[in-house]
Design a protein around this motif. Structure first.
Motif, mmCIF file in Angstrom:
data_model
loop_
_atom_site.group_PDB
_atom_site.id
_atom_site.type_symbol
_atom_site.label_atom_id
_atom_site.label_comp_id
_atom_site.label_asym_id
_atom_site.label_seq_id
_atom_site.Cartn_x
_atom_site.Cartn_y
_atom_site.Cartn_z
ATOM 1 N N ILE A 190 5.001 -6.701 5.875
ATOM 2 C CA ILE A 190 3.569 -6.173 5.388
ATOM 3 C C ILE A 190 3.700 -7.341 4.270
ATOM 4 C CG2 ILE A 190 2.483 -4.608 3.910
ATOM 5 C CD1 ILE A 190 3.901 -2.238 5.490
ATOM 6 N N ALA A 191 4.595 -7.567 3.759
ATOM 7 C CA ALA A 191 4.516 -8.703 2.582
ATOM 8 C C ALA A 191 5.372 -10.132 3.085
ATOM 9 C CB ALA A 191 5.261 -8.122 1.435
ATOM 10 N N GLU A 192 5.012 -11.188 2.807
ATOM 11 C CA GLU A 192 5.457 -12.263 3.232
ATOM 12 C C GLU A 192 7.039 -12.796 2.663
ATOM 13 O OE1 GLU A 192 2.712 -15.555 2.749
ATOM 14 O OE2 GLU A 192 1.327 -14.386 3.917
ATOM 15 N N ASP A 193 6.900 -12.239 1.071
ATOM 16 C CA ASP A 193 7.883 -12.320 0.297
ATOM 17 C C ASP A 193 8.040 -11.518 -0.932
ATOM 18 O OD1 ASP A 193 6.144 -13.784 -1.403
ATOM 19 O OD2 ASP A 193 6.536 -15.554 -0.568
ATOM 20 N N GLY A 194 8.947 -11.569 -1.710
ATOM 21 C CA GLY A 194 8.879 -10.887 -3.048
ATOM 22 C C GLY A 194 7.794 -11.020 -3.929
ATOM 23 N N GLY A 195 7.291 -12.062 -4.168
ATOM 24 C CA GLY A 195 6.216 -12.264 -4.735
ATOM 25 C C GLY A 195 4.895 -11.806 -4.146
ATOM 26 N N HIS A 196 4.831 -11.765 -2.880
ATOM 27 C CA HIS A 196 3.606 -11.148 -2.399
ATOM 28 C C HIS A 196 3.783 -9.580 -2.246
ATOM 29 C CE1 HIS A 196 1.286 -10.235 1.660
ATOM 30 N NE2 HIS A 196 0.363 -10.585 0.611
ATOM 31 N N ALA A 197 4.909 -9.110 -2.205
ATOM 32 C CA ALA A 197 5.233 -7.667 -2.274
ATOM 33 C C ALA A 197 4.571 -7.226 -3.787
ATOM 34 C CB ALA A 197 6.337 -7.228 -2.108
ATOM 35 N N ARG A 198 5.086 -7.931 -4.638
ATOM 36 C CA ARG A 198 4.700 -7.500 -6.265
ATOM 37 C C ARG A 198 3.017 -7.941 -6.324
ATOM 38 N NH1 ARG A 198 7.516 -11.115 -8.674
ATOM 39 N NH2 ARG A 198 5.981 -12.929 -8.764
ATOM 40 N N GLU A 199 2.351 -8.763 -5.597
ATOM 41 C CA GLU A 199 0.880 -8.832 -5.827
ATOM 42 C C GLU A 199 0.408 -7.478 -5.060
ATOM 43 O OE1 GLU A 199 -2.359 -11.609 -3.731
ATOM 44 O OE2 GLU A 199 -0.381 -12.521 -4.184
ATOM 45 N N LEU A 200 0.686 -7.083 -3.902
ATOM 46 C CA LEU A 200 0.165 -5.916 -2.925
ATOM 47 C C LEU A 200 0.329 -4.924 -4.025
ATOM 48 C CD1 LEU A 200 1.593 -6.497 0.407
ATOM 49 C CD2 LEU A 200 -0.773 -6.676 -0.356
ATOM 50 N N LEU A 201 1.388 -4.577 -4.685
ATOM 51 C CA LEU A 201 1.627 -3.419 -5.734
ATOM 52 C C LEU A 201 0.578 -3.622 -6.790
ATOM 53 C CD1 LEU A 201 5.287 -3.112 -4.888
ATOM 54 C CD2 LEU A 201 3.683 -1.521 -4.509
ATOM 55 N N GLU A 202 0.730 -4.649 -7.525
ATOM 56 C CA GLU A 202 -0.109 -4.755 -8.511
ATOM 57 C C GLU A 202 -1.593 -4.783 -8.599
ATOM 58 O OE1 GLU A 202 1.437 -8.584 -10.192
ATOM 59 O OE2 GLU A 202 2.917 -7.607 -11.179
ATOM 60 N N THR A 203 -2.008 -5.155 -7.464
ATOM 61 C CA THR A 203 -3.524 -4.966 -7.052
ATOM 62 C C THR A 203 -3.853 -3.750 -6.391
ATOM 63 O OG1 THR A 203 -3.065 -6.266 -5.118
ATOM 64 C CG2 THR A 203 -3.853 -7.572 -7.142
ATOM 65 N N GLU A 204 -3.026 -2.789 -6.496
ATOM 66 C CA GLU A 204 -3.228 -1.332 -5.824
ATOM 67 C C GLU A 204 -3.528 -1.529 -4.425
ATOM 68 O OE1 GLU A 204 -5.793 0.574 -8.832
ATOM 69 O OE2 GLU A 204 -3.908 0.607 -10.200
ATOM 70 N N GLN A 205 -2.920 -2.140 -3.830
ATOM 71 C CA GLN A 205 -2.988 -2.208 -2.139
ATOM 72 C C GLN A 205 -2.023 -1.148 -1.277
ATOM 73 O OE1 GLN A 205 -4.271 -5.945 -0.756
ATOM 74 N NE2 GLN A 205 -3.966 -6.725 -2.649
ATOM 75 N N VAL A 206 -0.913 -0.688 -2.091
ATOM 76 C CA VAL A 206 -0.206 0.100 -1.427
ATOM 77 C C VAL A 206 -0.124 1.679 -1.528
ATOM 78 C CG1 VAL A 206 2.512 0.225 -0.947
ATOM 79 C CG2 VAL A 206 1.439 -2.068 -1.344
ATOM 80 N N MET A 207 -0.036 2.152 -0.333
ATOM 81 C CA MET A 207 -0.098 3.656 -0.377
ATOM 82 C C MET A 207 1.423 4.068 0.163
ATOM 83 S SD MET A 207 -3.008 4.433 -1.253
ATOM 84 C CE MET A 207 -3.802 6.085 -0.946
ATOM 85 N N LEU A 208 1.836 5.205 -0.550
ATOM 86 C CA LEU A 208 3.054 5.830 0.024
ATOM 87 C C LEU A 208 2.821 7.194 0.153
ATOM 88 C CD1 LEU A 208 6.108 5.742 0.456
ATOM 89 C CD2 LEU A 208 6.629 5.837 -1.812
ATOM 90 N N ASN A 209 3.042 7.637 1.367
ATOM 91 C CA ASN A 209 2.684 8.936 1.848
ATOM 92 C C ASN A 209 1.295 9.249 1.335
ATOM 93 O OD1 ASN A 209 5.332 9.189 2.988
ATOM 94 N ND2 ASN A 209 6.252 9.915 0.765
#
Length: 75
Positions: free
Chosen positions: A27-46
């Motif tokens: 879903i994320a290319e790397d750690g920086g991309h994962a952080r960006e997805l989370l910081e921009t509120e694009q990730v849902m958990l359950n």
């Protein structure tokens, strides 16, 4: 419009951190991309918005970002 199917992603042990899982699931290319997805509120958990990379996931939790959905399962 129907939701994308949930992909099962095998993990060796539980728990796994959300940031690591985003990378493992592709879903994320790397750690920086994962952080960006989370910081921009694009990730849902359950079904709930998640912004913390260190959140611990257990088998069966469903992670969604954009059109992608995945859940960790033990090998």
């Amino acid at each position: 419009m129907p939701k994308a199917p949930i992909r099962d992603i095998e993990i060796d042990q539980e728990p796994i951190r959300l940031g690591q899982f985003l990378k493992l699931a592709g879903i994320a290319e790397d750690g920086g991309h994962a952080r960006e997805l989370l910081e921009t509120e694009q990730v849902m958990l359950n079904g709930r918005l998640q912004t913390r990379r260190g959140t611990q996931l257990r088998p069966g939790d469903v992670v969604a970002a954009g059109e992608q959905r995945a859940r960790p399962v033990l090998r």
